[in-house]
Design a protein around this motif. Structure first.
Motif, PDB file in Angstrom:
ATOM      1  N   LYS A  79      14.578  -8.675   8.163  1.00  0.00           N
ATOM      2  CA  LYS A  79      15.376  -8.696   6.852  1.00  0.00           C
ATOM      3  C   LYS A  79      14.925  -7.920   5.607  1.00  0.00           C
ATOM      4  CE  LYS A  79      17.272 -13.223   7.888  1.00  0.00           C
ATOM      5  NZ  LYS A  79      17.484 -14.627   7.212  1.00  0.00           N
ATOM      6  N   ILE A  80      14.285  -6.578   5.889  1.00  0.00           N
ATOM      7  CA  ILE A  80      13.713  -5.913   4.820  1.00  0.00           C
ATOM      8  C   ILE A  80      15.146  -5.119   3.921  1.00  0.00           C
ATOM      9  CG2 ILE A  80      12.431  -3.924   4.468  1.00  0.00           C
ATOM     10  CD1 ILE A  80      10.749  -6.198   4.781  1.00  0.00           C
ATOM     11  N   ARG A  81      15.040  -5.237   2.912  1.00  0.00           N
ATOM     12  CA  ARG A  81      15.953  -4.626   1.992  1.00  0.00           C
ATOM     13  C   ARG A  81      15.294  -3.665   1.189  1.00  0.00           C
ATOM     14  NH1 ARG A  81      20.579  -7.106   1.745  1.00  0.00           N
ATOM     15  NH2 ARG A  81      21.093  -9.232   2.733  1.00  0.00           N
ATOM     16  N   SER A  82      14.025  -3.534   0.792  1.00  0.00           N
ATOM     17  CA  SER A  82      13.215  -2.436   0.090  1.00  0.00           C
ATOM     18  C   SER A  82      12.156  -2.073   0.769  1.00  0.00           C
ATOM     19  CB  SER A  82      13.065  -3.207  -1.314  1.00  0.00           C
ATOM     20  OG  SER A  82      12.165  -2.418  -2.097  1.00  0.00           O
ATOM     21  N   VAL A  83      11.979  -0.744   0.743  1.00  0.00           N
ATOM     22  CA  VAL A  83      10.729  -0.181   1.339  1.00  0.00           C
ATOM     23  C   VAL A  83       9.967   0.605   0.383  1.00  0.00           C
ATOM     24  CG1 VAL A  83       9.864   1.353   3.188  1.00  0.00           C
ATOM     25  CG2 VAL A  83      11.861  -0.350   3.567  1.00  0.00           C
ATOM     26  N   ILE A  84       8.530   0.969   0.363  1.00  0.00           N
ATOM     27  CA  ILE A  84       7.762   1.703  -0.385  1.00  0.00           C
ATOM     28  C   ILE A  84       6.877   2.360   0.824  1.00  0.00           C
ATOM     29  CG2 ILE A  84       5.780   2.120  -2.099  1.00  0.00           C
ATOM     30  CD1 ILE A  84       6.811  -0.450  -3.418  1.00  0.00           C
ATOM     31  N   LEU A  85       6.850   3.800   0.948  1.00  0.00           N
ATOM     32  CA  LEU A  85       6.213   4.315   1.899  1.00  0.00           C
ATOM     33  C   LEU A  85       5.789   5.668   1.432  1.00  0.00           C
ATOM     34  CD1 LEU A  85       5.972   4.575   5.101  1.00  0.00           C
ATOM     35  CD2 LEU A  85       8.281   5.775   4.940  1.00  0.00           C
ATOM     36  N   LYS A  86       4.250   5.738   1.732  1.00  0.00           N
ATOM     37  CA  LYS A  86       3.535   6.800   1.433  1.00  0.00           C
ATOM     38  C   LYS A  86       2.849   7.552   2.527  1.00  0.00           C
ATOM     39  CE  LYS A  86       1.505   4.514  -2.887  1.00  0.00           C
ATOM     40  NZ  LYS A  86       0.061   4.330  -3.490  1.00  0.00           N
ATOM     41  N   GLY A  87       3.071   8.878   2.391  1.00  0.00           N
ATOM     42  CA  GLY A  87       2.726   9.669   3.409  1.00  0.00           C
ATOM     43  C   GLY A  87       1.348  10.604   3.438  1.00  0.00           C
ATOM     44  N   LYS A  88       1.460  11.745   3.086  1.00  0.00           N
ATOM     45  CA  LYS A  88       0.122  12.721   2.985  1.00  0.00           C
ATOM     46  C   LYS A  88      -0.937  12.181   2.263  1.00  0.00           C
ATOM     47  CE  LYS A  88       3.107  16.737   3.263  1.00  0.00           C
ATOM     48  NZ  LYS A  88       3.625  18.030   2.614  1.00  0.00           N
ATOM     49  N   PRO A  89      -2.127  12.436   2.673  1.00  0.00           N
ATOM     50  CA  PRO A  89      -3.338  12.124   1.988  1.00  0.00           C
ATOM     51  C   PRO A  89      -3.127  12.520   0.471  1.00  0.00           C
ATOM     52  CG  PRO A  89      -3.885  13.209   4.035  1.00  0.00           C
ATOM     53  CD  PRO A  89      -2.393  13.213   3.624  1.00  0.00           C
ATOM     54  N   ARG A  90      -4.006  11.934  -0.482  1.00  0.00           N
ATOM     55  CA  ARG A  90      -3.910  12.362  -1.805  1.00  0.00           C
ATOM     56  C   ARG A  90      -4.331  13.683  -2.079  1.00  0.00           C
ATOM     57  NH1 ARG A  90      -6.288  12.158  -6.801  1.00  0.00           N
ATOM     58  NH2 ARG A  90      -8.407  11.923  -5.678  1.00  0.00           N
ATOM     59  N   PHE A  91      -5.076  14.302  -1.414  1.00  0.00           N
ATOM     60  CA  PHE A  91      -5.702  15.622  -1.724  1.00  0.00           C
ATOM     61  C   PHE A  91      -4.638  16.700  -1.297  1.00  0.00           C
ATOM     62  CE2 PHE A  91     -10.368  14.420  -1.571  1.00  0.00           C
ATOM     63  CZ  PHE A  91     -10.784  14.566  -3.061  1.00  0.00           C
ATOM     64  N   SER A  92      -3.255  16.332  -0.850  1.00  0.00           N
ATOM     65  CA  SER A  92      -2.477  17.115  -0.941  1.00  0.00           C
ATOM     66  C   SER A  92      -1.924  17.844  -2.036  1.00  0.00           C
ATOM     67  CB  SER A  92      -1.223  16.635  -0.036  1.00  0.00           C
ATOM     68  OG  SER A  92      -0.780  15.549  -0.540  1.00  0.00           O
ATOM     69  N   ASP A  93      -2.149  17.056  -2.997  1.00  0.00           N
ATOM     70  CA  ASP A  93      -1.693  17.260  -4.633  1.00  0.00           C
ATOM     71  C   ASP A  93      -2.673  18.466  -4.932  1.00  0.00           C
ATOM     72  OD1 ASP A  93      -0.240  15.170  -4.343  1.00  0.00           O
ATOM     73  OD2 ASP A  93      -1.540  13.679  -5.678  1.00  0.00           O
TER      74      ASP A  93
END
Length: 584
Positions: A79-93
């Motif tokens: 029953k998910i209505r809200s998703v927080i999703l992270k991708g690349k490693p932080r060193f991509s910054d």
């Protein structure tokens, strides 16, 4: 005194009573838990609680898009209505991860459209997002309300136009620090004339001009608008017109603050800020002309967050502004304010909790005498005892200064000190900076995130392993003497979740010392260290539930593993790895 058996029997009976709540009641109670960690802990109590948490969960946080698959998520939480999703490693910054490394959102959206047609909210960070994905999103979820894209790339203003045109119930449209292709400024024209629901609009990092008449009409229609952050192409006169139509703002990101104003225009803008007593956050102020800063003064008393990271203010200009900001909790500035500017922070902002000081010219010669030093940091620490979060870029520091700072502010949870010249020692004693970070981990018992810099030996990491018992994230660059340093961290730090290392002398022995640790961590990043492919293969063999990925560069020796990314997963090796990513 009761026996162990009777105690156990009593506990079982108590648990049975707790679990005997009707499912509807238990699900309602669990609905009040907002913390993802708390909900995960609750689900482990018993089978009934597991099922109740499963059916009542509507929000989910996924810290690594390859740690799980959308299919697994859907089976666990229907029953998910809200998703927080992270991708690349932080060193991509820092451009250490190739652009086409992965973290594509489209497969997630395709599956969510089948199982979560009622999805309302999507927050993405460091994900690869295409215009096709944004258009698909806008057409597949009729009740969609909130989108936030932070440090994402791969899309253009055409994708934003699709969101504007098709998401009829949109409440939040937040676009921050993304790699956007600006094809035209007409994407705002996509909002229908009947659209009135927007509460949050942030397009501050889009570089092209927007269609201002469309923006003005949109702001006028959306009576519940609370957050408005525009880009640098919106001038002061246009900002004034927007503020008149948005009297309930709590967060404002201004455009350019340098347009020449007539006295009557200045007075009018000042009056508008005087009437906007709800403001809590101000940012933007691009190309700021200090002459116009006084128009902000009437609204400063209620500010809790002032983001000046795009405004190259000098110390006097900052000091005059901060006198009017006694309730400030968060402050971001450029190092153009100098040490005297930070002294003014200590004098004017006794409630300050978070400070970030960014370099205005990070690539200039380190010998140039400007920016901030230990002097300003120490002075600020005397006046801001509540400070618990700091990100501080500087060109010099001393052990004694850091020791003084943490004595004055012992409640640091985040301490990120970035001495920009790699391997810089204490500039007064020429000693390593070991005792500085030793002071931090000994004094700050609540420390959760630490970034170290400067000339450091293994002693720093011995201190970290011994004293940083609540540390969750450690970032290391250009530091350490031998494998012992990394071994000390992995042997200590029981709550460590993320370890980020670049340009350090750590090798195979250090990498393999974490065999018992990595499964309890979220991820390990190592680049430009002394790690070989054979050690990575051995790690992958010994720890089959980890994904061990090596990013190959064109000029890298086949035996070397120049960039290694290790992360815990229940999904197995990913299927979309490009040829330069070797999964072991």
């Amino acid at each position: 005194m009761c026996s162990k058996k009777s105690k156990h029997s009593s506990n079982s009976e108590t648990l049975q009573k707790i679990s005997s709540f009707p499912d509807e009641v238990l699900e309602k109670v669990l609905g009040f838990l907002e913390s993802h960690k708390d909900r995960s802990s609750v689900s482990l109590v018993c089978k009934d609680w597991y099922n109740a948490e499963r059916w009542s969960r509507t929000h989910i946080f996924i810290g690594n898009c390859y740690a799980v698959t959308p299919e697994i998520v859907a089976r666990r939480f229907p029953k998910i209505r809200s998703v927080i999703l992270k991708g690349k490693p932080r060193f991509s910054d820092f451009n250490l991860v190739p652009e086409d490394w992965g973290a594509y959102i489209h497969p997630w959206l395709l599956f969510f459209a089948k199982v979560y047609p009622f999805l309302e909210e999507l927050r993405l960070k460091r994900m690869r997002v295409s215009d096709e994905s944004l258009e698909f999103l806008s057409l597949s979820f009729p009740n969609f309300k909130r989108i936030s894209l932070l440090s994402c790339d791969g899309f253009s203003t055409d994708g934003l136009a699709a969101i504007a045109s098709n998401c009829k119930n949109l409440v939040e449209f937040d676009i921050q620090e993304n790699g956007i292709e600006d094809r035209n400024g007409d994407w705002l024209c996509g909002f229908p004339e009947s659209f009135t629901s927007l509460e949050i609009l942030n397009f501050s990092n889009i570089h092209t001009k927007v269609c201002f008449p469309s923006l003005e009409k949109l702001v006028a229609r959306c009576k519940s608008l609370r957050v408005l952050k525009v880009n640098k192409n919106v001038d002061l006169e246009q900002l004034q017109r927007l503020l008149v139509k948005a009297p309930h703002l709590t967060q404002l990101g201004t455009g350019s603050f340098s347009q020449e104003l007539q006295p009557s225009q200045f007075a009018s803008l000042e009056s508008i800020f005087n009437n906007n007593c709800n403001l809590q956050t101000v940012s933007g102020l691009w190309e700021v002309n200090p002459v116009y800063l006084p128009v902000l003064y009437p609204a400063c008393a209620g500010l809790t967050f002032l983001n000046l990271s795009d405004a190259a203010l000098q110390c006097d200009e900052l000091a005059q502004l901060l006198v009017h900001c006694p309730n400030l909790r968060r402050l971001w500035v450029l190092d153009t304010v100098g040490d005297e500017g930070l002294e003014a922070v200590g004098s004017s902002c006794p409630l300050l909790e978070e400070l970030r000081v960014f370099p205005a010219s990070p690539f200039e010669d380190a010998d140039i005498a400007h920016g901030v030093t230990e002097t300003g940091f120490v002075a600020l620490s005397y006046g801001c005892p509540k400070l618990h979060y700091v990100l501080y870029f500087c060109r010099q520091m001393t052990n004694e200064a850091v020791a003084t700072i943490v004595r004055n502010c012992p409640d640091f949870t985040h301490f990120r000190l970035c001495i920009m010249n790699p391997g810089q020692p204490d500039h007064l004693t020429n000693e390593p900076m070991d005792e500085a970070f030793g002071s931090v981990v000994k004094s700050c018992k609540k420390l959760r995130r630490l970034a170290v810099s400067g000339l450091l030996t293994d002693l720093t990491f011995e201190y970290i392993g011994k004293y940083a018992k609540n540390l969750e994230t450690l970032s290391v660059a250009f530091a350490g003497s031998s494998d012992l340093g990394m071994k000390c961290v992995l042997a200590g730090c029981p709550k460590l979740r993320r370890l980020e290392i670049r340009d350090c002398p750590f090798g195979n022995s250090a990498l393999l010392s974490g065999l018992e640790k990595y499964e309890s961590m979220r991820s390990l990043w190592m680049s430009a260290c002394n790690v070989t492919m054979s050690a990575c293969k051995l790690l992958a063999k010994e720890m089959p539930r980890l994904n061990v990925e090596v990013i190959k560069d064109e000029d890298t020796d086949d035996c070397q593993a120049n960039k290694v990314y290790v992360y815990r997963t229940v999904a197995g090796p990913r299927k979309d790895a490009p040829p330069f990513v070797v999964t072991l």
